[in-house]
Design an enzyme around this catalytic site. Sequence first.
Site, PDB file in Angstrom:
ATOM      1  N   TYR A  53      24.916   9.427  22.440  1.00 29.95           N
ATOM      2  CA  TYR A  53      26.257   9.612  21.889  1.00 29.95           C
ATOM      3  C   TYR A  53      27.298   8.861  22.704  1.00 29.95           C
ATOM      4  O   TYR A  53      28.420   8.647  22.253  1.00 29.95           O
ATOM      5  CB  TYR A  53      26.603  11.095  21.791  1.00 29.95           C
ATOM      6  CG  TYR A  53      27.034  11.752  23.085  1.00 29.95           C
ATOM      7  CD1 TYR A  53      28.380  11.967  23.366  1.00 29.95           C
ATOM      8  CD2 TYR A  53      26.094  12.171  24.028  1.00 29.95           C
ATOM      9  CE1 TYR A  53      28.784  12.580  24.550  1.00 29.95           C
ATOM     10  CE2 TYR A  53      26.484  12.785  25.201  1.00 29.95           C
ATOM     11  CZ  TYR A  53      27.822  12.983  25.463  1.00 29.95           C
ATOM     12  OH  TYR A  53      28.220  13.582  26.635  1.00 29.95           O
ATOM     13  N   CYS A  88      28.740  16.651  27.910  1.00 31.41           N
ATOM     14  CA  CYS A  88      30.148  17.042  27.810  1.00 31.41           C
ATOM     15  C   CYS A  88      30.382  18.352  27.065  1.00 31.41           C
ATOM     16  O   CYS A  88      31.192  19.178  27.499  1.00 31.41           O
ATOM     17  CB  CYS A  88      30.971  15.911  27.201  1.00 31.41           C
ATOM     18  SG  CYS A  88      30.589  15.514  25.479  1.00 31.41           S
ATOM     19  N   ASP A 130      39.042  18.710  31.858  1.00 26.42           N
ATOM     20  CA  ASP A 130      37.774  18.073  31.512  1.00 26.42           C
ATOM     21  C   ASP A 130      36.780  18.311  32.637  1.00 26.42           C
ATOM     22  O   ASP A 130      36.921  17.775  33.736  1.00 26.42           O
ATOM     23  CB  ASP A 130      37.989  16.571  31.293  1.00 26.42           C
ATOM     24  CG  ASP A 130      36.758  15.891  30.710  1.00 26.42           C
ATOM     25  OD1 ASP A 130      35.690  16.531  30.648  1.00 26.42           O
ATOM     26  OD2 ASP A 130      36.870  14.720  30.310  1.00 26.42           O
ATOM     27  N   TRP A 143      22.524  11.984  31.863  1.00 21.22           N
ATOM     28  CA  TRP A 143      22.630  11.200  30.633  1.00 21.22           C
ATOM     29  C   TRP A 143      21.511  10.163  30.515  1.00 21.22           C
ATOM     30  O   TRP A 143      21.474   9.419  29.542  1.00 21.22           O
ATOM     31  CB  TRP A 143      23.984  10.487  30.584  1.00 21.22           C
ATOM     32  CG  TRP A 143      25.125  11.385  30.241  1.00 21.22           C
ATOM     33  CD1 TRP A 143      25.676  11.573  29.003  1.00 21.22           C
ATOM     34  CD2 TRP A 143      25.858  12.230  31.122  1.00 21.22           C
ATOM     35  NE1 TRP A 143      26.707  12.485  29.068  1.00 21.22           N
ATOM     36  CE2 TRP A 143      26.846  12.907  30.360  1.00 21.22           C
ATOM     37  CE3 TRP A 143      25.795  12.493  32.486  1.00 21.22           C
ATOM     38  CZ2 TRP A 143      27.740  13.809  30.913  1.00 21.22           C
ATOM     39  CZ3 TRP A 143      26.679  13.391  33.039  1.00 21.22           C
ATOM     40  CH2 TRP A 143      27.639  14.038  32.260  1.00 21.22           C
ATOM     41  N   HIS A 185      33.698  12.736  22.754  1.00 18.09           N
ATOM     42  CA  HIS A 185      33.732  13.382  24.068  1.00 18.09           C
ATOM     43  C   HIS A 185      34.425  14.732  23.902  1.00 18.09           C
ATOM     44  O   HIS A 185      35.340  14.863  23.089  1.00 18.09           O
ATOM     45  CB  HIS A 185      34.474  12.509  25.086  1.00 18.09           C
ATOM     46  CG  HIS A 185      34.515  13.110  26.467  1.00 18.09           C
ATOM     47  ND1 HIS A 185      33.390  13.625  27.081  1.00 18.09           N
ATOM     48  CD2 HIS A 185      35.534  13.291  27.347  1.00 18.09           C
ATOM     49  CE1 HIS A 185      33.723  14.090  28.273  1.00 18.09           C
ATOM     50  NE2 HIS A 185      35.018  13.912  28.454  1.00 18.09           N
TER      51      HIS A 185
END
Length: 689
Positions: free
Chosen positions: A520, A256, A337, A220, A314
Amino acid sequence: MAAVSLTNVNWQSKLNKAAHHTSDYSSTEAILRRGQPFNITLNLQTTVCHSELLSLFPLAGPSPAESQQTKAIFNLSEEGASGWSATQEPSEPGCMNFIIFSPANAVIGRYKLKLQIVSGNKISSTLLGQFVLLFNPWCPNDDVYMANEKERWEYVLNESGIIFQGLEKYIQQEAWNYGQFEEDILDISLAILDRSLNHCQDPAVDVNSNDEKGVVEGKWNGKYCSGTNPLRWSGSVTILRKWYRGRYKPVRYGQCWVFAGVMCTVLRSLGIPTRVITNFNSAHDRNINLSVDKYIDISGKTLHLTEDSVWNFHVWNESWFIRRDLGSFYDGWQVLDATPQERSKGIYQCGPASTRAIKEGDVNLDYDSSFVFAAVNADYVTWIHYSNKRKERIYSDTRKIGKFISTKAVGTNSRVDVTANYKYPEGSRKERQVYKKALKLLRVRSTGKRTKIKRHRRQSSVAWRQNMTQPAQTPSISGKLILDASPVIGQDILLTLALKNLISDFKTVKVKLRASAILYTRKPKAEILQLSRSLKLGSEEVKKISIRISYSQYKNALMDDRKILVTAVCETKQGASLLVEKDIVLQRPFLTIKVLGPTVVHKAVNVQVTFTNPLPEVVTDCVLRAEGSGLLKEQLTINVARMDPMESSTVQFEIIPYSSGTRQLQVDLVCIHFSDIKGFVMLDVAPAQ
């Protein structure tokens, strides 16, 4: 007795594939679903006497064992202890027809099937071949059984989908090629399970690579020079093949939606009904106290005084299965997740967490229900940090987190809101009751401080919560940031800050405005603009400040997310400060995709793509990419050498469909000068004539 001599083993491919809904797999191997009979025919050179005892041995894995349910032994017309059984059907001379029944709880994976014949004290055995056994959502006794046929088609058989991204007020469709039936994908999915740290509990462990064995490596921050920008992936097939062909080296890089897309492919290929979920304004509550706190300084700059955060969106998965560990009330959709955010039981994993448990506030139940509950329910508190000794709570919102929880509709590409599956209506008595129940189960006091806080959290995360019981003051002014026109990449951004005096007293307002390029995850990456203004407001007067952010100001700061956060801190001499925020996503130009003829299996057809350079400058070294399951075996790339400012260009290429049905063709213009321009078209491919 002579040894059994086989001339041929007929796995009745066409019959079994149709019955087991496995016709779409690009494999010559027998692919079957558990809990359902399958047919096999043996052609023999020798005759088996009726006095001889026939037994079958399905064996799974490198070390099959009956105790692990990876080995079964059963005689014809008798059910074995494992639940496997077989019957011999009438057949012509020289042939043996078997119907084999697997139990609905059989271990999934690749099996070897052996035939053993006992005649007196002599035993002979013959390997009949291999087959793959999958989960069976068509079987009422399987844990993944799904009763609705349209939902089974969508969540098990559909090879393409939509992943929703953007902002709660600007939701975007992004096409994704799952491709679970493409060549090698089932083998790759089984390889992921074979290499898993803990695949019996959580397939999410296998998708992220933060524990060294996963498929995709997350990133990220910084540049993506040593891998692929996560925004440039359009599907799972390329990623999974790259991991497999690269001898299981994690593929760089994912975020994600990439983790969720790959996870969806793997689980659908194994037969588990799975869908992709997007949660807008998703809380990342590091210490699980159900309160996410944001700090800014007096200029509106975000300060990193806490590890909590709120992402614009997300993405995770839901899979459909029963929960024998929790009870039937918690059956149905379970959250998985695969994005590596926090460790659970020592590993980067999350789930399965029952959506019913999340909605009812049962945050004490396995697995990770407290983390998901916080992601959709945490309160959001904003503070102005003046110094280590002074801070002002200016904003407290119980409704901001967990908005427009979305997934693709069954049978169409439209958006379905599933927020009601996760929580009761915001602000309702039931919703607040559930929230308080969760606080109690987590042993969080009304101060927002957890009874036990882990030592590795920053010390400041304890002290500032002492003021949580004090209500935020009500500002005497209100404000709103308004876009004057839709923001388009390559053009100036025009906004208006409208301020209103809410009381009869005269007010002098000092405004400090800041614009920053963000990811984001709402993490600021580069400053674009900073300015100060002062204005006077009479009784209930409204005044406006015009703001222009030029292309030259933001072009070098803008991230590939195309997101800008504008904040205005408004202060008066008396009364609370006001914070006004606006998240902006710059719109990208559209691709026009035309298919120049009917689409028929094994018949070539041309596709024409038209796109425009959105910038007021020349761009070079662009690449057009296309992919789509059933349409292109591998991703197609075409170089686009040069485009003048605002120039439109057309590229034509050929596809030869190889699977019938509804297919998704994705096209992506990749360029270093601006973020990708993407588009897709749905095609109805007719069977070969």
